[in-house]
Design an enzyme around this catalytic site. Structure first.
Site, PDB file in Angstrom:
ATOM      1  N   HIS A 161      -3.085  38.321  23.963  1.00 30.61           N
ATOM      2  CA  HIS A 161      -4.160  37.958  24.884  1.00 30.61           C
ATOM      3  C   HIS A 161      -3.563  37.742  26.263  1.00 30.61           C
ATOM      4  O   HIS A 161      -2.384  37.383  26.392  1.00 30.61           O
ATOM      5  CB  HIS A 161      -4.850  36.675  24.423  1.00 30.61           C
ATOM      6  CG  HIS A 161      -5.613  36.829  23.142  1.00 30.61           C
ATOM      7  ND1 HIS A 161      -6.730  37.628  23.042  1.00 30.61           N
ATOM      8  CD2 HIS A 161      -5.407  36.297  21.915  1.00 30.61           C
ATOM      9  CE1 HIS A 161      -7.201  37.572  21.794  1.00 30.61           C
ATOM     10  NE2 HIS A 161      -6.401  36.779  21.096  1.00 30.61           N
ATOM     11  N   CYS A 202      -5.885  41.772  27.826  1.00 27.17           N
ATOM     12  CA  CYS A 202      -6.865  41.764  28.903  1.00 27.17           C
ATOM     13  C   CYS A 202      -6.125  41.554  30.220  1.00 27.17           C
ATOM     14  O   CYS A 202      -5.088  40.890  30.253  1.00 27.17           O
ATOM     15  CB  CYS A 202      -7.871  40.640  28.699  1.00 27.17           C
ATOM     16  SG  CYS A 202      -8.885  40.811  27.213  1.00 27.17           S
TER      17      CYS A 202
END
Length: 450
Positions: A161, A202
């Protein structure tokens, strides 16, 4: 043809080398002086920086990447795998001891070396391994590090992440400028000839932006631009998780479908970008490296090509930050009795409430810093803002993770971190921002705000 020819001189018959044979022997002599180190070898560092069943796909991607490197001729002593290793034998795993990266694929967990696992997975350990710092890893995991030299190539794949300028680990954050500084020092120390970095997170473009001049001889691909979410895929699996990430799955499928000795890295980028529909795959650094073939970094051995359905990849993809909610909604829809339906509905309500709390917390921090509601709202809006004030941004990110929400475990909290970037770039001091967190986050650090 003999390497020698006879000539007649005043001193009798002599034997001498032909010119061609002389050059051949000189080449062999020179080759004999070249050590294996100078010929250059391949290294691979594969890192899944998350933990927990819902993050199944990160370890699945990394396990699959290991098999690609291994099958193409890179020996295990030069492949370093870092993953929490809490998926294969997780109580929720309907296939104990196995991990799958494709709905119809084979087990990718089998045979994977677990060099570093569990709480060993930290940014500091990763950077020590990459730099070849054996002293720093002494007594930890396998102790393997990258022992590279000036003619070696290093491939790094990070799967996790992220938020602007950072990649989350279970405990701690890998900041983009600190990563780039380590790579720069490695280049100055001649620890590699070329390095290739693929990042699946991301905002992964922000891990490269303005940090890798061509002089560093680093080539990178990001799963997304600096401003957007990456996407998970194969989210229709029977075990209730997404099996892979769209960018990672696509570059690995492309590698397995083509001959690595003829396909160029540019072609792989173009294919991966075309197939990745959810986010914008981008190139960074020294893009001239993409003229080389895939085998340059992944190993030269070819195997029977595999084909995959790209349609299924695209039809089963979800923005990463929406995965927990979408999965719960699917479980609610498939519930077969009233008790189960009520339980899932409560879990969805609780998830939405947690997310609202994360948003409100960050908004309050911005309000305390700015002293103005309108200004605080402006800080919350995502903008095309490049990180320049690292001396402010890095410490406030770490403070937020330590005092408010553990960013390595809190997927949704990562979606609000851009606010800290905007506060720093707007000129607010890191001291004021951190003090606001001390005021607002008057609760125990939340470990899992998904």
């Amino acid at each position: 043809m003999s390497a020698f020819k006879w000539i007649i001189s005043g001193k009798g018959i002599q034997r001498t080398l032909t010119l061609a044979a002389l050059f051949a022997l000189l080449s062999l002599t020179a080759a004999a002086r070249i050590s294996p180190r100078n010929k250059g070898v391949n290294w691979a560092v594969l890192v899944a920086g998350s933990s927990g069943w819902s993050n199944y796909r990160h370890q699945s991607d990394i396990c699959h990447a290991y098999h690609i490197m291994h099958d193409r001729g890179i020996p295990d002593e030069r492949i370093i795998v870092m993953m929490y290793d809490d998926i294969a034998n997780n109580l929720l795993n309907p296939y104990p001891g196995r991990i799958f990266n494709h709905p119809n694929g084979s087990d990718v967990y089998a045979g994977v070396p677990k060099d570093y696992t569990g709480k060993e997975i930290t940014p500091a350990l990763f950077l020590a391994v990459l730099q070849g710092d054996e002293e720093a890893v002494k007594g930890i995991g396998s102790g393997k590090v990258v022992k590279s030299g000036p003619d070696d190539r290093i491939f790094v794949h990070l799967d996790d992440h992220g938020a602007p300028g950072l990649l989350g680990f279970p405990h701690g954050e890998l900041m983009a400028d600190e990563f780039a500084a380590v790579v720069t020092s490695m280049h100055e120390a001649e620890k590699y000839k070329e390095m290739m970095i693929y990042i699946e997170t991301c905002y992964s473009g922000s891990m490269f932006e303005e940090l890798y001049p061509t002089s560093l001889k680093v080539y990178g691909l990001s799963a997304s631009s600096p401003l957007e979410s990456s996407w998970a895929t194969y989210c229709d699996s029977l075990n209730g998780v997404c099996l892979g990430d769209e960018f990672s799955v696509n570059w690995m499928h492309d590698t397995e479908a083509n001959d690595p000795t003829t396909e160029t890295l540019k072609t792989q980028f173009e294919n991966t970008k075309r197939l990745t529909k959810g986010s914008q795959v981008m190139q960074w650094g020294d893009t001239s490296i993409d003229a080389q073939v895939v085998a340059t970094f992944f190993g030269p051995t070819s195997s029977a090509p595999k084909t995959y359905s790209t349609k299924r990849t695209q039809e089963t993809s979800i923005p990463v930050h929406e995965v927990p909610l979408v999965m719960l909604e699917r479980e609610l829809k498939s519930a077969t009795n009233e008790f189960e339906k009520k339980r899932k509905a409560k879990e969805i309500t609780a998830l939405i409430q947690r997310r609202a709390f994360v948003h409100e917390t960050m908004q309050t921090i911005a309000l305390v810093v700015t002293g103005d509601e309108k200004r605080a709202e402006e800080m919350m809006v995502k903008k095309d803002k490049q990180i320049t004030n690292w001396s402010c941004y890095n410490p406030v990110v770490h403070a937020f993770s330590e005092n408010c929400f553990n960013l390595g475990q809190s997927t949704y909290a990562l979606t609000t971190v851009h606010t800290l970037l905007h506060l720093c770039e707007a000129g607010y001091s890191r001291g004021d921002i951190i003090n606001s967190m001390n005021i607002v986050c008057n609760f125990l650090t939340i470990e899992n705000a998904i």
